[in-house]
Scaffold this motif. Structure first.
Motif, PDB file in Angstrom:
ATOM      1  N   UNK A 171       0.812  -1.226   0.000  1.00  0.00           N
ATOM      2  CA  UNK A 171       0.000   0.000   0.000  1.00  0.00           C
ATOM      3  C   UNK A 171       0.844   1.273   0.000  1.00  0.00           C
ATOM      4  N   UNK A 172       2.103   1.183   0.396  1.00  0.00           N
ATOM      5  CA  UNK A 172       2.931   2.378   0.423  1.00  0.00           C
ATOM      6  C   UNK A 172       3.741   2.580  -0.844  1.00  0.00           C
ATOM      7  N   UNK A 173       3.986   1.504  -1.597  1.00  0.00           N
ATOM      8  CA  UNK A 173       4.917   1.595  -2.723  1.00  0.00           C
ATOM      9  C   UNK A 173       4.526   2.679  -3.719  1.00  0.00           C
ATOM     10  N   UNK A 174       3.237   2.845  -3.972  1.00  0.00           N
ATOM     11  CA  UNK A 174       2.804   3.863  -4.929  1.00  0.00           C
ATOM     12  C   UNK A 174       2.541   5.219  -4.288  1.00  0.00           C
ATOM     13  N   UNK A 175       2.810   5.316  -2.985  1.00  0.00           N
ATOM     14  CA  UNK A 175       2.633   6.597  -2.292  1.00  0.00           C
ATOM     15  C   UNK A 175       3.956   7.165  -1.782  1.00  0.00           C
ATOM     16  N   UNK A 176       5.019   6.371  -1.917  1.00  0.00           N
ATOM     17  CA  UNK A 176       6.324   6.831  -1.452  1.00  0.00           C
ATOM     18  C   UNK A 176       6.720   8.101  -2.199  1.00  0.00           C
ATOM     19  N   UNK A 177       7.141   9.109  -1.441  1.00  0.00           N
ATOM     20  CA  UNK A 177       7.553  10.369  -2.029  1.00  0.00           C
ATOM     21  C   UNK A 177       6.430  11.372  -2.205  1.00  0.00           C
ATOM     22  N   UNK A 178       5.173  10.953  -1.946  1.00  0.00           N
ATOM     23  CA  UNK A 178       4.047  11.875  -2.103  1.00  0.00           C
ATOM     24  C   UNK A 178       4.026  12.935  -1.015  1.00  0.00           C
ATOM     25  N   UNK A 179       4.661  12.664   0.112  1.00  0.00           N
ATOM     26  CA  UNK A 179       4.823  13.647   1.188  1.00  0.00           C
ATOM     27  C   UNK A 179       6.094  13.284   1.944  1.00  0.00           C
ATOM     28  N   UNK A 180       6.598  14.227   2.757  1.00  0.00           N
ATOM     29  CA  UNK A 180       7.861  13.949   3.441  1.00  0.00           C
ATOM     30  C   UNK A 180       7.734  12.783   4.404  1.00  0.00           C
ATOM     31  N   UNK A 181       6.614  12.646   5.066  1.00  0.00           N
ATOM     32  CA  UNK A 181       6.463  11.573   6.042  1.00  0.00           C
ATOM     33  C   UNK A 181       6.516  10.208   5.360  1.00  0.00           C
ATOM     34  N   UNK A 182       6.172  10.151   4.062  1.00  0.00           N
ATOM     35  CA  UNK A 182       6.221   8.885   3.323  1.00  0.00           C
ATOM     36  C   UNK A 182       7.509   8.808   2.503  1.00  0.00           C
ATOM     37  N   UNK A 183       8.632   8.934   3.207  1.00  0.00           N
ATOM     38  CA  UNK A 183       9.953   8.796   2.603  1.00  0.00           C
ATOM     39  C   UNK A 183      10.799   7.911   3.494  1.00  0.00           C
ATOM     40  N   UNK A 184      12.009   7.631   3.035  1.00  0.00           N
ATOM     41  CA  UNK A 184      12.902   6.755   3.802  1.00  0.00           C
ATOM     42  C   UNK A 184      13.291   7.377   5.145  1.00  0.00           C
ATOM     43  N   UNK A 185      13.205   8.700   5.262  1.00  0.00           N
ATOM     44  CA  UNK A 185      13.485   9.368   6.535  1.00  0.00           C
ATOM     45  C   UNK A 185      12.206   9.701   7.298  1.00  0.00           C
ATOM     46  N   UNK A 186      11.139   9.975   6.550  1.00  0.00           N
ATOM     47  CA  UNK A 186       9.882  10.313   7.199  1.00  0.00           C
ATOM     48  C   UNK A 186       9.269   9.138   7.939  1.00  0.00           C
ATOM     49  N   UNK A 187       9.379   7.937   7.375  1.00  0.00           N
ATOM     50  CA  UNK A 187       8.768   6.759   8.003  1.00  0.00           C
ATOM     51  C   UNK A 187       9.360   6.442   9.374  1.00  0.00           C
ATOM     52  N   UNK A 188      10.690   6.515   9.580  1.00  0.00           N
ATOM     53  CA  UNK A 188      11.212   6.319  10.945  1.00  0.00           C
ATOM     54  C   UNK A 188      10.693   7.359  11.934  1.00  0.00           C
ATOM     55  N   UNK A 189      10.465   8.598  11.464  1.00  0.00           N
ATOM     56  CA  UNK A 189       9.898   9.614  12.350  1.00  0.00           C
ATOM     57  C   UNK A 189       8.439   9.297  12.672  1.00  0.00           C
ATOM     58  N   UNK A 190       7.703   8.799  11.674  1.00  0.00           N
ATOM     59  CA  UNK A 190       6.329   8.357  11.921  1.00  0.00           C
ATOM     60  C   UNK A 190       6.316   7.214  12.933  1.00  0.00           C
ATOM     61  N   UNK A 191       7.215   6.262  12.737  1.00  0.00           N
ATOM     62  CA  UNK A 191       7.291   5.126  13.660  1.00  0.00           C
ATOM     63  C   UNK A 191       7.667   5.586  15.059  1.00  0.00           C
ATOM     64  N   UNK A 192       8.605   6.545  15.147  1.00  0.00           N
ATOM     65  CA  UNK A 192       8.989   7.060  16.459  1.00  0.00           C
ATOM     66  C   UNK A 192       7.827   7.696  17.177  1.00  0.00           C
ATOM     67  N   UNK A 193       6.979   8.405  16.441  1.00  0.00           N
ATOM     68  CA  UNK A 193       5.807   9.012  17.048  1.00  0.00           C
ATOM     69  C   UNK A 193       4.817   7.979  17.552  1.00  0.00           C
ATOM     70  N   UNK A 194       4.617   6.918  16.768  1.00  0.00           N
ATOM     71  CA  UNK A 194       3.682   5.862  17.187  1.00  0.00           C
ATOM     72  C   UNK A 194       4.222   5.149  18.429  1.00  0.00           C
ATOM     73  N   UNK A 195       5.518   4.803  18.407  1.00  0.00           N
ATOM     74  CA  UNK A 195       6.126   4.155  19.569  1.00  0.00           C
ATOM     75  C   UNK A 195       5.952   5.023  20.825  1.00  0.00           C
ATOM     76  N   UNK A 196       6.140   6.345  20.668  1.00  0.00           N
ATOM     77  CA  UNK A 196       6.041   7.250  21.812  1.00  0.00           C
ATOM     78  C   UNK A 196       4.616   7.301  22.355  1.00  0.00           C
ATOM     79  N   UNK A 197       3.616   7.209  21.477  1.00  0.00           N
ATOM     80  CA  UNK A 197       2.229   7.206  21.943  1.00  0.00           C
ATOM     81  C   UNK A 197       1.909   5.937  22.724  1.00  0.00           C
ATOM     82  N   UNK A 198       2.466   4.823  22.305  1.00  0.00           N
ATOM     83  CA  UNK A 198       2.211   3.557  22.994  1.00  0.00           C
ATOM     84  C   UNK A 198       2.897   3.537  24.352  1.00  0.00           C
ATOM     85  N   UNK A 199       4.103   4.116  24.412  1.00  0.00           N
ATOM     86  CA  UNK A 199       4.854   4.088  25.660  1.00  0.00           C
ATOM     87  C   UNK A 199       5.511   5.443  25.907  1.00  0.00           C
TER      88      UNK A 199
END
Length: 556
Positions: A171-199
């Protein structure tokens, strides 16, 4: 051991699952699913981040196997008699947010580590520790205090992880690069935010330097003046870049030799000399000269004699690159359709490589295009006198575009007197070459194969025979030749004058022989070609590192 024995004894005296699940347990299970889902995002992000440095195939070679081992080890670790001296979940957002910075630093060692160990070492520092702590935390959240139940839960969560990883990629392959969060650097930041919400934890504050580095100083993540300063030391300038559905796409120019290339991950899709190449400064250019001769050889479909009867032939190009062959056909008045999966490749070919506008572009998967056009039985059914098939990149080809079913679809789009040219690069000593050639020969008639240049040594004695080759085929079984090109065919091009006419034909019966019949490639055994290409991709990595210096591949 005593703790494990007590837990085993308790498990024998308790039901497999508790009769009821309280709110706190349901919340814990929800957190566990979110953690694993986030790790799946990081798995995909790690792969697309390493592909520009090591290539897609080398990066993925052992990723799944090592991830499976890490998953199992982390789940078993919860039964050990000692516990981690910290709450593992609190570290997850911090580790995730430091991944881009760590990958940026480790990429500088890629040339010494190579395509085999490089991805393993890099993910051993970045992704695998993150995966271990994620699974370790998940195992504790989903703990039922019962070995039998835990075994079932472990299997369920493992399946959950791999299924979500597959869905993330799909589902992400055709959306990669469409916004900064959906990039090779944006995704780790998205993941960091989700991890922080859980704990949530004050430990998250230690990740602020990582966030600042990613957003302001990491050249892999954001445009910085420092990137072109680094590249300038090797006489290169980055003109444009963007992540897309086929990988990291960029345009690079050599400042002194005046050539320009289009990059896709750890491969080049083509390039041109912006001014006549060294030694030919006196030549008046009719068109921009390609840096790779193989692309002009594809245009030899126009030299096939006898030619198609249609005075206004049409052409189909599967795969665009920078558009060298497409521009050649258009220059001769051939109405041309282009099927290109990556919209950024088409955009950059137009903006930076002067792709002619008078063509019809289909930005979609070639399989979808071919099936749709063959199902069109009306008056608008397409037929082509020329078909160009050129989809090689990153040391490999999309296996689905080399199956018998796909070639049959192309044959049905080819006119009765048409000709198809198929580009393939690889080691002719490997099984993949023989299987591809024989699959094509099974579908088409009159196939002749030409290599880009003469081998440097006796092919019978050589251990490796890596080359670019073009397979020319027709629907008719009638023999054909190639007429000598005239000045009008050359377009004022040095490359076309020297390489347009196919010269170095491969005697297929002599080269491949008849012993050990090849595997004909089809949708049912597509994994065979994928497996064969692993060796080819590792070899291609070393070859392409000699074309551009390591600093160019490492600094993107």
């Amino acid at each position: 051991m005593r703790a494990m024995a007590k837990q085993a004894q308790a498990s024998r005296n308790s039901p497999v699952f508790p009769i009821t699940l309280g709110f706190s347990k349901l919340l814990a299970l929800f957190k566990a699913v979110v953690l694993l889902s986030t790790a799946s995002i990081m798995s995909y992000a790690s792969q697309i981040a390493l592909a520009p440095v090591y290539g897609g195939i080398p990066t993925s070679l052992y990723h799944s196997k090592i991830s499976a081992f890490v998953f199992a080890a982390a789940w078993v670790a919860k039964y050990l008699p000692f516990k981690l001296p910290f709450r593992a979940r609190n570290l997850l957002p911090v580790l995730s947010l430091y991944v881009p910075a760590a990958q940026r630093t480790l990429a500088r060692h890629s040339d010494s580590w190579g395509p085999f160990w490089g991805p393993i070492i890099t993910e051993g520092v970045t992704f695998y520790p993150l995966l271990f702590l994620t699974v370790y935390s998940t195992a504790h959240l989903a703990n039922f205090g019962n070995l039998a139940a835990d075994g079932i839960v472990a299997g369920v969560f493992a399946a959950c992880f791999w299924n979500i990883r597959s869905l993330v990629s799909k589902h992400l392959v055709n959306r990669i690069g469409s916004s900064w969060i959906l990039t090779r650097c944006g995704l780790p930041n998205l993941a960091g935010g989700i991890y922080a919400l859980v704990s949530p934890s004050l430990l998250f504050l230690t990740a602020i330097p990582a966030i600042l580095h990613t957003s302001m100083y990491n050249s892999m993540c954001t445009p910085t003046a420092g990137l072109n300063e680094t590249l300038a030391a090797s006489n290169y300038t980055l003109l444009a870049r963007q992540e897309s559905n086929t990988g990291y796409i960029s345009v690079l120019q050599h400042n002194h030799q005046n050539f320009r290339v289009l990059r896709c991950d750890h491969s080049l899709l083509g390039g041109v000399w912006e001014s006549p190449p060294p030694g030919f400064e006196y030549v008046s250019q009719g068109v921009k000269e390609p840096i790779y001769a193989i692309f002009v050889m594809l245009e030899a479909v126009r030299l096939v004699d006898p030619p198609p009867k249609n005075p206004n032939p049409k052409a189909l190009a599967i795969g665009l690159g920078i558009g060298t062959a497409v521009n050649g056909l258009i220059a001769h008045g051939v109405e041309t359709d282009v099927v290109e999966l990556d919209p950024v490749v088409h955009q950059y070919a137009t903006e930076f490589f002067q792709l002619e506008e008078n063509h019809t572009a289909y930005i979609e998967d070639a399989i979808t295009f071919v099936k749709r056009e063959n199902n069109n039985k009306g008056k608008d059914r397409k037929k082509y006198e020329y078909i160009l098939h050129d989809v090689f990149t990153g040391g490999a080809v999309p296996a689905s575009l080399f199956t018998m079913e796909f070639f049959v679809g192309l044959r049905d789009l080819l006119s009765e007197d048409g000709v198809i040219a198929i580009n393939w690069a690889g080691d002719l000593k490997l099984k993949a070459a023989k299987s591809i050639v024989e699959t094509v020969r099974t579908v088409f008639n009159g196939c002749r194969v030409f290599r880009e240049d003469m081998p440097e040594e006796d092919t019978d004695k050589a251990a490796v025979d890596f080359t670019n080759m073009v397979i020319f085929c027709t629907r008719s079984s009638d023999p054909y030749t190639f007429r000598a090109p005239v000045d009008a065919d050359i377009l004022g091009s040095i490359a076309r004058r020297n390489f347009l006419f196919p010269q170095f034909e491969i005697n297929l019966d002599q080269y491949f022989g008849v012993s050990g019949g090849p595997t004909l490639l089809s949708e049912s055994n597509i994994d065979t070609l994928i497996g064969w290409q692993e060796t080819s991709a590792l070899g291609h990595w070393a070859v392409i590192r000699t074309v551009l210096p390591p600093v160019i591949w490492e600094n993107y």
